[in-house]
Write a protein that holds these residues in place. Sequence first.
Motif, PDB file in Angstrom:
ATOM      1  N   THR A   3       0.858  -1.184   0.000  1.00  0.00           N
ATOM      2  CA  THR A   3       0.000   0.000   0.000  1.00  0.00           C
ATOM      3  C   THR A   3       0.892   1.231   0.000  1.00  0.00           C
ATOM      4  O   THR A   3       1.877   1.290   0.739  1.00  0.00           O
ATOM      5  N   LEU A   4       0.570   2.209  -0.830  1.00  0.00           N
ATOM      6  CA  LEU A   4       1.344   3.446  -0.891  1.00  0.00           C
ATOM      7  C   LEU A   4       0.509   4.590  -0.332  1.00  0.00           C
ATOM      8  O   LEU A   4      -0.639   4.774  -0.724  1.00  0.00           O
ATOM      9  N   ILE A   5       1.103   5.332   0.590  1.00  0.00           N
ATOM     10  CA  ILE A   5       0.427   6.473   1.208  1.00  0.00           C
ATOM     11  C   ILE A   5       1.256   7.717   0.924  1.00  0.00           C
ATOM     12  O   ILE A   5       2.441   7.774   1.279  1.00  0.00           O
ATOM     13  N   GLN A  99      10.082   3.203   5.176  1.00  0.00           N
ATOM     14  CA  GLN A  99      10.211   2.758   3.796  1.00  0.00           C
ATOM     15  C   GLN A  99       9.403   3.671   2.878  1.00  0.00           C
ATOM     16  O   GLN A  99       8.210   3.873   3.099  1.00  0.00           O
ATOM     17  N   VAL A 100      10.069   4.207   1.864  1.00  0.00           N
ATOM     18  CA  VAL A 100       9.386   5.091   0.925  1.00  0.00           C
ATOM     19  C   VAL A 100       9.654   4.650  -0.513  1.00  0.00           C
ATOM     20  O   VAL A 100      10.620   3.936  -0.797  1.00  0.00           O
ATOM     21  N   GLU A 101       8.788   5.112  -1.373  1.00  0.00           N
ATOM     22  CA  GLU A 101       8.938   4.872  -2.803  1.00  0.00           C
ATOM     23  C   GLU A 101       8.576   6.172  -3.516  1.00  0.00           C
ATOM     24  O   GLU A 101       7.632   6.859  -3.106  1.00  0.00           O
ATOM     25  N   LEU A 109       4.824   6.646   1.447  1.00  0.00           N
ATOM     26  CA  LEU A 109       5.138   5.690   2.496  1.00  0.00           C
ATOM     27  C   LEU A 109       4.696   4.313   1.973  1.00  0.00           C
ATOM     28  O   LEU A 109       3.598   4.180   1.443  1.00  0.00           O
ATOM     29  N   LYS A 110       5.588   3.342   2.116  1.00  0.00           N
ATOM     30  CA  LYS A 110       5.284   1.976   1.653  1.00  0.00           C
ATOM     31  C   LYS A 110       4.824   1.121   2.807  1.00  0.00           C
ATOM     32  O   LYS A 110       5.494   1.021   3.819  1.00  0.00           O
ATOM     33  N   ARG A 111       3.682   0.494   2.635  1.00  0.00           N
ATOM     34  CA  ARG A 111       3.168  -0.435   3.648  1.00  0.00           C
ATOM     35  C   ARG A 111       2.815  -1.757   3.024  1.00  0.00           C
ATOM     36  O   ARG A 111       2.419  -1.853   1.903  1.00  0.00           O
TER      37      ARG A 111
END
Length: 111
Positions: A3-5, A99-101, A109-111
């Motif tokens: 999931t990307l936030i 963790q980021v993308e 934020l990467k989840r």
Amino acid sequence: MVTLIKLCEQADFQEKLCVRVEHPEDANKSIVVIQGQDGVYAYENICPHYSVQLDYKTGVFNTYKNRQIMCAHHSAMFDITTGECVDGPCKGHSLTAVQVEVKEGIVYLKR
Ligand code: FES
């Protein structure tokens, strides 16, 4: 499944190396997003020395040679690529990585 936030946009950096954003999953925390020479890094905005925020005033971070970020309180220096404290009272300890993308100029934020 990842999931990307959204945290911020690369345009938010302008002349700055660091951008502070509120933590999207914890209202009591913030995140420092750092535009390094070879990528974007992010850490919880909490110094491992006394568990206080790294910035001098909200969103204002001190950096050294675009390679280190300094805690405002007792001047611990952290490598922006690893989060490790390389000098100061918490030498050997590290910031907590987030963790980021980056996609099309947006930092997530990467989840
Ligand atoms: S609280 Fe960060 S160096 Fe002491």
